[in-house]
Scaffold this motif. Structure first.
Motif, PDB file in Angstrom:
ATOM      1  N   GLU A 192       2.363   1.857  -3.330  1.00  0.00           N
ATOM      2  CA  GLU A 192       1.421   2.460  -4.284  1.00  0.00           C
ATOM      3  C   GLU A 192       1.206   3.940  -3.997  1.00  0.00           C
ATOM      4  OE1 GLU A 192      -2.308   0.262  -4.478  1.00  0.00           O
ATOM      5  OE2 GLU A 192      -1.076  -1.449  -5.104  1.00  0.00           O
ATOM      6  N   GLN A 193       1.069   4.263  -2.708  1.00  0.00           N
ATOM      7  CA  GLN A 193       0.722   5.635  -2.336  1.00  0.00           C
ATOM      8  C   GLN A 193       1.908   6.591  -2.383  1.00  0.00           C
ATOM      9  OE1 GLN A 193      -1.092   4.887   1.423  1.00  0.00           O
ATOM     10  NE2 GLN A 193      -2.896   3.991   0.459  1.00  0.00           N
ATOM     11  N   ASP A 194       3.098   6.064  -2.092  1.00  0.00           N
ATOM     12  CA  ASP A 194       4.263   6.936  -1.998  1.00  0.00           C
ATOM     13  C   ASP A 194       5.487   6.238  -2.590  1.00  0.00           C
ATOM     14  OD1 ASP A 194       6.093   8.836  -1.359  1.00  0.00           O
ATOM     15  OD2 ASP A 194       5.996   8.548   0.811  1.00  0.00           O
ATOM     16  N   LYS A 195       5.406   6.005  -3.877  1.00  0.00           N
ATOM     17  CA  LYS A 195       6.450   5.258  -4.575  1.00  0.00           C
ATOM     18  C   LYS A 195       7.802   5.970  -4.482  1.00  0.00           C
ATOM     19  CE  LYS A 195       6.927   2.560  -8.717  1.00  0.00           C
ATOM     20  NZ  LYS A 195       6.352   2.099  -9.943  1.00  0.00           N
ATOM     21  N   LYS A 196       7.751   7.298  -4.488  1.00  0.00           N
ATOM     22  CA  LYS A 196       8.973   8.091  -4.537  1.00  0.00           C
ATOM     23  C   LYS A 196       9.898   7.854  -3.336  1.00  0.00           C
ATOM     24  CE  LYS A 196      10.131  12.672  -5.739  1.00  0.00           C
ATOM     25  NZ  LYS A 196       9.824  13.913  -5.118  1.00  0.00           N
ATOM     26  N   THR A 197       9.326   7.702  -2.141  1.00  0.00           N
ATOM     27  CA  THR A 197      10.195   7.436  -0.983  1.00  0.00           C
ATOM     28  C   THR A 197      10.332   5.937  -0.713  1.00  0.00           C
ATOM     29  OG1 THR A 197       8.366   7.645   0.578  1.00  0.00           O
ATOM     30  CG2 THR A 197       9.654   9.635   0.166  1.00  0.00           C
ATOM     31  N   THR A 198       9.316   5.162  -1.084  1.00  0.00           N
ATOM     32  CA  THR A 198       9.340   3.730  -0.760  1.00  0.00           C
ATOM     33  C   THR A 198      10.299   2.957  -1.661  1.00  0.00           C
ATOM     34  OG1 THR A 198       7.038   3.975  -0.134  1.00  0.00           O
ATOM     35  CG2 THR A 198       7.851   1.737  -0.324  1.00  0.00           C
ATOM     36  N   SER A 199      10.259   3.281  -2.938  1.00  0.00           N
ATOM     37  CA  SER A 199      11.064   2.548  -3.906  1.00  0.00           C
ATOM     38  C   SER A 199      12.577   2.585  -3.604  1.00  0.00           C
ATOM     39  CB  SER A 199      10.727   3.085  -5.299  1.00  0.00           C
ATOM     40  OG  SER A 199      11.416   2.387  -6.251  1.00  0.00           O
ATOM     41  N   GLN A 243       0.833  -1.209   0.000  1.00  0.00           N
ATOM     42  CA  GLN A 243       0.000   0.000   0.000  1.00  0.00           C
ATOM     43  C   GLN A 243       0.862   1.250   0.000  1.00  0.00           C
ATOM     44  OE1 GLN A 243      -2.568  -0.721   3.295  1.00  0.00           O
ATOM     45  NE2 GLN A 243      -4.140  -1.677   2.011  1.00  0.00           N
ATOM     46  N   ARG A 244       1.886   1.197   0.834  1.00  0.00           N
ATOM     47  CA  ARG A 244       2.828   2.303   0.921  1.00  0.00           C
ATOM     48  C   ARG A 244       3.511   2.528  -0.423  1.00  0.00           C
ATOM     49  NH1 ARG A 244       6.340   4.611   5.163  1.00  0.00           N
ATOM     50  NH2 ARG A 244       7.910   5.440   3.763  1.00  0.00           N
TER      51      ARG A 244
END
Ligand code: MEV
Length: 310
Positions: free
Chosen positions: A195-202, A192-193
């Motif tokens: 999907e919602q915040d790919k920029k920091t999660t990836s 979920q994270r």
């Protein structure tokens, strides 16, 4: 054959949990102090005997849906009569030690043994991952590969995994928080994270994969201190992905304070187990004792350099 037998080890993920779901590399090995055996015999109706549940398989609780489905599939594929499955296990359930995968490995092996049919590694993993989908939703397959094998592996989703020797003179301490791990939920929360915040999660996930590859080199070069630093860095990212929790963080801090070279959660997180690396046995014992004093439910110590291949 009148009965069949199969077994499997628990597993420990050293590096790369969660990131492995996104195609990054992870390192896992069968954890020999914990294992499971399964025995299969013909029975008037499908019946399960385990420490957790004894009775007709159709009455087994929802948490055993993976076993139900696996048995149904195996019986169907072999047009086999009903069975009694006896499971005995020293792998704590839902602690990130791969107990669900190990049980599925042991059952599948026992079933093939009973049917007098050799089972290839590929077929074994196919059945186990089928059961794991029910237990974990979206498994990377690392638990299946690690519990089915007898050597440390570098695992990457979709790729043939590599086995390699653990060439490290160091000790691994494993501690059970006593809190049930929540692999299904944490895998979902990370998704979920993502999907919602790919920029920091990836980048967090990508870095976990890079740390794993560096850890493999540290192991091959016998750099325990460096491996410890990599474990600490991985824990930072896992915490940033919010799969750690207070209990894990506390035990990790206790291990560090007592001389660990590195410490992190292992497996799904939010409960389950943590691991710590120590340079020598005296320190490992000291860490294990401190962890027990601070509330760890159980601890294990494994010497890594003399890894015994089963
Ligand atoms: C669970 O032991 C490891 C996770 O990476 C999930 C998976 O790989 O299927 C958290």
């Amino acid at each position: 054959k009148s009965s069949g037998e199969g077994n499997a080890n628990g597993k420990i993920i050293l590096m790369g949990e969660h990131a492995v779901v996104y195609g990054e590399a992870a390192i896992a090995f069968p954890f020999q102090p914990t294992h499971v055996t399964a025995e299969i015999t013909e029975h008037p109706y499908d019946q399960l005997r385990s420490g957790y549940f004894v009775g007709p398989l159709i009455k087994a609780p929802k948490s055993l849906e993976n076993i139900k489905t696996l048995i149904r599939q195996l019986r169907h594929d072999f047009t086999a009569p009903p069975v009694q499955i006896t499971i005995s296990s020293t792998i704590p359930a839902e602690r990130g030690m791969g107990s669900s995968a190990a049980v599925a490995v042991a059952i599948t092996r026992a079933f093939f043994d009973w049917q007098n049919s050799p089972v290839s590694h590929e077929t074994l993993l196919k059945y186990v991952n089928y059961a794991e989908k029910i237990s974990h939703g979206n498994p990377s397959g690392i638990d299946a590969a690690a519990t089915a094998g007898s050597e440390p592996i570098l695992f990457q989703k979709g790729a043939a995994f590599e086995t390699f020797p653990i060439n490290l003179s160091a000790f691994l301490i494993v501690a059970d928080t006593g809190v049930k791990g929540k692999t299904r939920q944490t895998v979902k929360a990370v998704a979920q994270r993502f999907e919602q915040d790919k920029k920091t999660t990836s980048p967090l996930i990508k870095e976990l994969g890079d740390l794993t590859l560096k850890a493999k080199q540290a192991i091959l070069n016998n750099q325990a201190r460096y491996l410890g630093e990599l474990m600490n860095a991985a824990q930072k990212n896992l915490a940033a992905l919010q799969v750690s929790d207070q209990t894990l963080d506390n035990l990790i801090a206790v291990a560090t304070k007592n001389g660990a070279l590195g410490a992190k959660l292992t497996g799904g997180g939010k409960g389950g187990c943590m691991i710590a690396l120590a340079a020598d046995y005296t320190t490992a014992k000291k860490i294990a004792t401190a962890l027990t004093n601070q509330g760890a439910k159980a601890t294990w110590i494994q010497e890594l350099g003399v890894y015994q291949y089963a």
